[in-house]
Design a protein around this motif. Sequence first.
Motif, PDB file in Angstrom:
ATOM      1  N   VAL A  83      -2.716   1.949  -4.679  1.00 39.62           N
ATOM      2  CA  VAL A  83      -2.196   3.279  -4.989  1.00 39.62           C
ATOM      3  C   VAL A  83      -3.342   4.216  -5.361  1.00 39.62           C
ATOM      4  CG1 VAL A  83      -1.782   2.656  -7.416  1.00 39.62           C
ATOM      5  CG2 VAL A  83      -0.457   4.497  -6.392  1.00 39.62           C
TER       6      VAL A  83
ATOM      7  N   HIS B 291      -0.258  -6.186 -10.506  1.00 40.98           N
ATOM      8  CA  HIS B 291      -1.415  -5.355 -10.819  1.00 40.98           C
ATOM      9  C   HIS B 291      -1.558  -4.293  -9.745  1.00 40.98           C
ATOM     10  CE1 HIS B 291      -2.919  -7.781 -14.119  1.00 40.98           C
ATOM     11  NE2 HIS B 291      -2.644  -8.854 -13.397  1.00 40.98           N
ATOM     12  N   TYR B 292      -2.170  -3.184 -10.120  1.00 43.14           N
ATOM     13  CA  TYR B 292      -2.431  -2.182  -9.097  1.00 43.14           C
ATOM     14  C   TYR B 292      -3.915  -1.917  -8.963  1.00 43.14           C
ATOM     15  CZ  TYR B 292      -1.275   0.912 -13.118  1.00 43.14           C
ATOM     16  OH  TYR B 292      -1.164   1.516 -14.341  1.00 43.14           O
TER      17      TYR B 292
ATOM     18  N   ALA C 176      -7.256  -5.719  -4.053  1.00 41.02           N
ATOM     19  CA  ALA C 176      -5.892  -6.242  -4.148  1.00 41.02           C
ATOM     20  C   ALA C 176      -5.803  -7.629  -3.504  1.00 41.02           C
ATOM     21  CB  ALA C 176      -4.915  -5.275  -3.478  1.00 41.02           C
TER      22      ALA C 176
ATOM     23  N   ILE D 180       5.088   2.933 -10.958  1.00 37.78           N
ATOM     24  CA  ILE D 180       4.569   1.565 -11.013  1.00 37.78           C
ATOM     25  C   ILE D 180       4.756   0.963 -12.400  1.00 37.78           C
ATOM     26  CG2 ILE D 180       2.479   0.159 -10.874  1.00 37.78           C
ATOM     27  CD1 ILE D 180       1.564   2.109  -8.655  1.00 37.78           C
TER      28      ILE D 180
ATOM     29  N   ASP E 159       0.878  -1.170   0.000  1.00 37.54           N
ATOM     30  CA  ASP E 159       0.000   0.000   0.000  1.00 37.54           C
ATOM     31  C   ASP E 159       0.911   1.215   0.000  1.00 37.54           C
ATOM     32  OD1 ASP E 159      -1.645   2.177   0.589  1.00 37.54           O
ATOM     33  OD2 ASP E 159      -2.926   1.004   1.923  1.00 37.54           O
TER      34      ASP E 159
ATOM     35  N   LYS F 129       2.979   8.398  -9.441  1.00 32.58           N
ATOM     36  CA  LYS F 129       2.934   7.024  -8.935  1.00 32.58           C
ATOM     37  C   LYS F 129       2.707   6.051 -10.098  1.00 32.58           C
ATOM     38  CE  LYS F 129       3.060   7.370  -4.301  1.00 32.58           C
ATOM     39  NZ  LYS F 129       1.982   7.380  -3.393  1.00 32.58           N
ATOM     40  N   LYS F 130       1.863   6.440 -11.051  1.00 33.12           N
ATOM     41  CA  LYS F 130       1.608   5.570 -12.205  1.00 33.12           C
ATOM     42  C   LYS F 130       2.909   5.346 -12.986  1.00 33.12           C
ATOM     43  CE  LYS F 130      -1.391   4.902 -16.212  1.00 33.12           C
ATOM     44  NZ  LYS F 130      -0.572   3.841 -16.648  1.00 33.12           N
TER      45      LYS F 130
ATOM     46  N   LYS G 138       6.606  -2.368 -13.152  1.00 39.64           N
ATOM     47  CA  LYS G 138       5.838  -3.431 -13.808  1.00 39.64           C
ATOM     48  C   LYS G 138       6.566  -3.952 -15.044  1.00 39.64           C
ATOM     49  CE  LYS G 138       1.091  -4.539 -15.024  1.00 39.64           C
ATOM     50  NZ  LYS G 138      -0.270  -4.048 -15.101  1.00 39.64           N
TER      51      LYS G 138
ATOM     52  N   ILE H 118      -0.384  -3.812  -5.816  1.00 40.78           N
ATOM     53  CA  ILE H 118      -0.047  -2.476  -5.331  1.00 40.78           C
ATOM     54  C   ILE H 118      -1.338  -1.692  -5.127  1.00 40.78           C
ATOM     55  CG2 ILE H 118       1.246  -0.356  -5.784  1.00 40.78           C
ATOM     56  CD1 ILE H 118       3.092  -2.745  -5.758  1.00 40.78           C
TER      57      ILE H 118
END
Length: 128
Positions: free
Chosen positions: A90, A114-115, A122, A100, A55, A96-97, A104, A88
């Motif tokens: 988020v 996966h987020y 999750a 990630i 998280d 943040k994207k 990834k 994840i």
Amino acid sequence: MELRNDAFASIVFEKDMNAIVVVWKKIPSEEIYKGVFSQAVIELNSKGADKWLSDIRKQGVVGPSNTKWLQEEILPRAVKAGLRKIAIVVEKDIFKKFYIDNVKTTMSETAEMHYFDNDEEARKWLNS
């Protein structure tokens, strides 16, 4: 089983899910960031966990040097230890994207990642 719980992060081993769960509580320094991930991988290996839930909603933006370190040092160690699925949690944030998506890309051939925008989804995916 609680493995760490301080002002920056908690690390828990959830036996029923066979997962290491890392929850960030506030923005860490580079030293804390590396310490938390290093400890989490050691615990993943010692517990025989094959899943990871992170998280990162309160983690803040991760700089390029920490991202590179995560991709080159931590993730390969985690996969070698048996990591197969990463979830994840988020918030919707462009920085943040980007972070990630970079991570990834590193994981695409070795583990599923996966987020999600909430913990429940999750966990559902990790248990599927």
